[in-house]
Motif scaffolding. Structure first.
Motif, PDB file in Angstrom:
ATOM      1  N   GLU A 293       0.763  -1.416  -0.101  1.00  9.73           N
ATOM      2  CA  GLU A 293      -0.016   0.035  -0.052  1.00  9.73           C
ATOM      3  C   GLU A 293       1.067   1.316   0.114  1.00  9.73           C
ATOM      4  O   GLU A 293       0.565   2.254   0.746  1.00  9.73           O
ATOM      5  CB  GLU A 293      -0.974   0.113   1.251  1.00  9.73           C
TER       6      GLU A 293
ATOM      7  N   PRO B 162       1.911   4.603  -1.549  1.00  5.97           N
ATOM      8  CA  PRO B 162       1.448   5.818  -2.467  1.00  5.97           C
ATOM      9  C   PRO B 162       2.016   6.107  -3.830  1.00  5.97           C
ATOM     10  O   PRO B 162       3.281   6.053  -3.628  1.00  5.97           O
ATOM     11  CB  PRO B 162       1.168   7.173  -1.524  1.00  5.97           C
TER      12      PRO B 162
ATOM     13  N   SER C 272      -3.280   7.399  -5.630  1.00  2.00           N
ATOM     14  CA  SER C 272      -3.459   5.620  -5.788  1.00  2.00           C
ATOM     15  C   SER C 272      -2.524   5.098  -4.906  1.00  2.00           C
ATOM     16  O   SER C 272      -1.569   5.898  -4.439  1.00  2.00           O
ATOM     17  CB  SER C 272      -3.167   5.036  -7.263  1.00  2.00           C
ATOM     18  N   ARG C 273      -2.619   3.808  -4.657  1.00  2.00           N
ATOM     19  CA  ARG C 273      -1.705   3.264  -3.655  1.00  2.00           C
ATOM     20  C   ARG C 273      -1.377   1.798  -4.371  1.00  2.00           C
ATOM     21  O   ARG C 273      -2.257   0.988  -4.804  1.00  2.00           O
ATOM     22  CB  ARG C 273      -2.291   2.676  -2.241  1.00  2.00           C
TER      23      ARG C 273
END
Length: 238
Positions: free
Chosen positions: A108, A110, A115-116
């Motif tokens: 996760e 960025p 978004s991730r």
């Protein structure tokens, strides 16, 4: 990945509001289960199908985990929260040869436009690898697995952002995880989402890599199993 608690068999009465499903337990009682899948679930949510539930951890007492295919008895994982955990486990065990040498696994992270990335991988002497994972459960023509099962603008956006990472000198990969054991190959479904197929085609031209693995699925657990070939559709490239 072993399930922490034994799964409860049930019969699907109906799925509604995407995230809810009425189920009938073996004793005849009816319960509401959480459906952790926002997709269309084509062929996996027909009334009367056998399902497998886990004890709930939120407001609902049960969570839907598996669907059983009537003709073959094959179990299909419908929980879209599991693929990242399954891939993380496989990466830690070195079971994805295409990613050998990557020892740093950050989830996760960025990137892109708000978004991730599912995993940002690093390893000695290797370029950073941006790994996006998509859950696959659709099989309209067995033994062919397909993705997506409905329009996914978010999925197309991820492909564009992965292509941008390749242009910046990084490595970018899309891994399609088939949560069922009864498929022998994979391809896109451009008839269900032509926009995603077009984004995939452009991403591949830009150098984004595509991988597909299926899973071993039982009533006690799910784990990444074997690599599946990706075959071209009418509107995409491998």
């Amino acid at each position: 990945m072993l399930f922490p608690h034994p799964l409860q068999p049930a019969t699907l009465i109906r799925r509604y509001k995407r995230f809810l499903a009425d189920m009938r337990l073996p004793d005849g009682s009816e319960v509401v289960a959480h459906c952790p899948n926002p997709g269309a679930m084509l062929g996996l949510a027909e009334p009367g199908m056998r399902a497998w539930l886990k004890p709930g951890q939120g407001k609902l007492a049960w969570g839907w985990v598996l669907t059983e295919i009537p003709d073959s008895g094959a179990l299909v994982g419908i929980d879209t929260t599991l693929p990242n955990r399954l891939v993380a486990e496989a990466l830690g065990q070195g079971r994805i040869p295409e990613l050998a040498g990557y020892t740093g696994i950050r989830p996760e992270v960025p990137y892109g436009r708000n978004s991730r990335i599912d995993f940002l991988l690093s390893g000695p002497g290797l370029p950073p690898a941006y790994l996006e994972i998509k859950n696959v459960h659709l099989s309209r023509r067995p033994p062919l697995a397909e993705f997506p099962d409905c329009v996914t603008a978010r999925g197309a956006k991820h492909l564009v952002e992965l292509a941008d990472q390749v242009r910046q000198g990084n490595r970018a990969l899309m891994l399609y995880l088939v949560q069922r054991p009864d498929c022998s190959h994979f391809r896109l479904a451009p008839d269900l989402d032509p926009g995603y197929a077009a984004a995939y085609r452009e991403a591949r031209k830009a150098g984004v890599e595509a991988l597909c693995y299926d899973c071993s699925v039982t009533q006690t657990g799910i784990e990444l199993a074997r690599a599946l070939p990706i075959t071209p559709s009418d509107d995409s490239t491998t």
